[in-house]
Scaffold this active site. Sequence first.
Site, mmCIF file in Angstrom:
data_model
loop_
_atom_site.group_PDB
_atom_site.id
_atom_site.type_symbol
_atom_site.label_atom_id
_atom_site.label_comp_id
_atom_site.label_asym_id
_atom_site.label_seq_id
_atom_site.Cartn_x
_atom_site.Cartn_y
_atom_site.Cartn_z
ATOM 1 N N ALA A 32 1.485 -38.117 -1.565
ATOM 2 C CA ALA A 32 2.442 -39.331 -1.772
ATOM 3 C C ALA A 32 3.812 -38.943 -1.813
ATOM 4 O O ALA A 32 4.656 -39.674 -1.265
ATOM 5 C CB ALA A 32 1.912 -40.115 -3.191
ATOM 6 N N SER A 33 3.958 -37.946 -2.545
ATOM 7 C CA SER A 33 5.399 -37.492 -2.844
ATOM 8 C C SER A 33 6.075 -36.804 -1.630
ATOM 9 O O SER A 33 7.312 -37.428 -1.175
ATOM 10 C CB SER A 33 5.593 -36.313 -4.168
ATOM 11 O OG SER A 33 5.077 -35.088 -3.845
ATOM 12 N N LYS A 34 5.089 -36.183 -0.800
ATOM 13 C CA LYS A 34 5.832 -35.742 0.406
ATOM 14 C C LYS A 34 6.008 -36.836 1.782
ATOM 15 O O LYS A 34 6.899 -36.806 2.423
ATOM 16 C CB LYS A 34 4.887 -34.590 0.783
ATOM 17 C CG LYS A 34 4.870 -33.366 0.065
ATOM 18 C CD LYS A 34 6.384 -32.607 0.097
ATOM 19 C CE LYS A 34 6.384 -31.713 -0.705
ATOM 20 N NZ LYS A 34 7.639 -30.854 -0.913
ATOM 21 N N SER A 49 5.811 -31.733 4.146
ATOM 22 C CA SER A 49 4.596 -31.012 4.129
ATOM 23 C C SER A 49 3.652 -31.713 5.060
ATOM 24 O O SER A 49 3.974 -33.073 5.205
ATOM 25 C CB SER A 49 3.813 -30.752 2.958
ATOM 26 O OG SER A 49 2.440 -30.669 2.701
ATOM 27 N N ASN A 95 14.436 -27.672 -1.110
ATOM 28 C CA ASN A 95 13.019 -27.161 -1.022
ATOM 29 C C ASN A 95 12.149 -26.901 -2.401
ATOM 30 O O ASN A 95 10.901 -26.790 -2.180
ATOM 31 C CB ASN A 95 13.390 -25.591 -0.552
ATOM 32 C CG ASN A 95 12.215 -24.663 -0.533
ATOM 33 O OD1 ASN A 95 11.616 -24.903 0.510
ATOM 34 N ND2 ASN A 95 12.041 -24.069 -1.320
ATOM 35 N N TYR A 153 0.760 -35.294 -4.860
ATOM 36 C CA TYR A 153 1.762 -34.404 -3.765
ATOM 37 C C TYR A 153 1.703 -35.024 -2.720
ATOM 38 O O TYR A 153 2.796 -35.034 -1.954
ATOM 39 C CB TYR A 153 0.959 -32.868 -3.704
ATOM 40 C CG TYR A 153 1.664 -31.933 -2.935
ATOM 41 C CD1 TYR A 153 2.768 -31.345 -3.349
ATOM 42 C CD2 TYR A 153 1.288 -31.504 -1.541
ATOM 43 C CE1 TYR A 153 3.513 -30.285 -2.559
ATOM 44 C CE2 TYR A 153 1.865 -30.695 -0.968
ATOM 45 C CZ TYR A 153 3.013 -30.167 -1.264
ATOM 46 O OH TYR A 153 3.642 -29.092 -0.684
#
Length: 243
Positions: free
Chosen positions: A142-144, A127, A76, A140
């Site tokens: 791209a990471s999710k 997300s 998380n 953000y």
Amino acid sequence: MKRFDGKVALVTGASSGMGAATADLLAEGGARVFTAQRGGTAHESIPADFSDRATPARVIGHVEQAAGRLDILINNAGMMREGTVEETSEEDWDAQLHLNLTIPFLLIRAAMPLLKASKGAIVNTGSIEGLGNNPRHPAYGASKAGLHGLTRAVAVDEGQHGVRCNAVAPGWIDTPLNEAYIESLGDPAQFRREVGRIHPIRRTGAPEEVARLICWLASDEASFVTGQIYTVDGGRTAQLSLP
């Protein structure tokens, strides 16, 4: 008998918001709950600086030594920094990809022997920005999106060993971080009204509403569910904007 009796769970980023709500619900369900983050003392808290790549293995080692098993891993912990591609420094890009994607990978890798032994479950906090994007969130988003891809990859590779891996994709949730952002605006009340209107149910979500889905995915009730990304956003992504 409670649904998590005899289970051992690890929740990262559980000092507040969705992580704290998830840890509490797991404990209420009978699980022995470890949490890992910089601060916080709830449940069996493990101080963890996830900027250090050695931390995931150390955290998993702590759980193994203390409990002898791991049944549930909840990834998380995360972060977001704003800026367009032109405004985003390599440092900001690396920091968000590191915490939001690399750390879950390292935790999953370190935990896999324990999860295979228990035929355990992994739930990653993705997300809706892994499905679409808000403005000024390239790293953000791209990471999710990467975390959603990692979720499916782990499910495909490890299902034969009895390990399930799913993700939740929350929309606007009333976390302390979001509340602080709203309060920093000129008219917080007006913003709350406006952000509510983009959701068909006309409000934003509570951390507990995401935590209940996470706990279901981690439970034996979801024993045939793996490799899935569950959107929990009050219908926001289902609603087209007006012409």
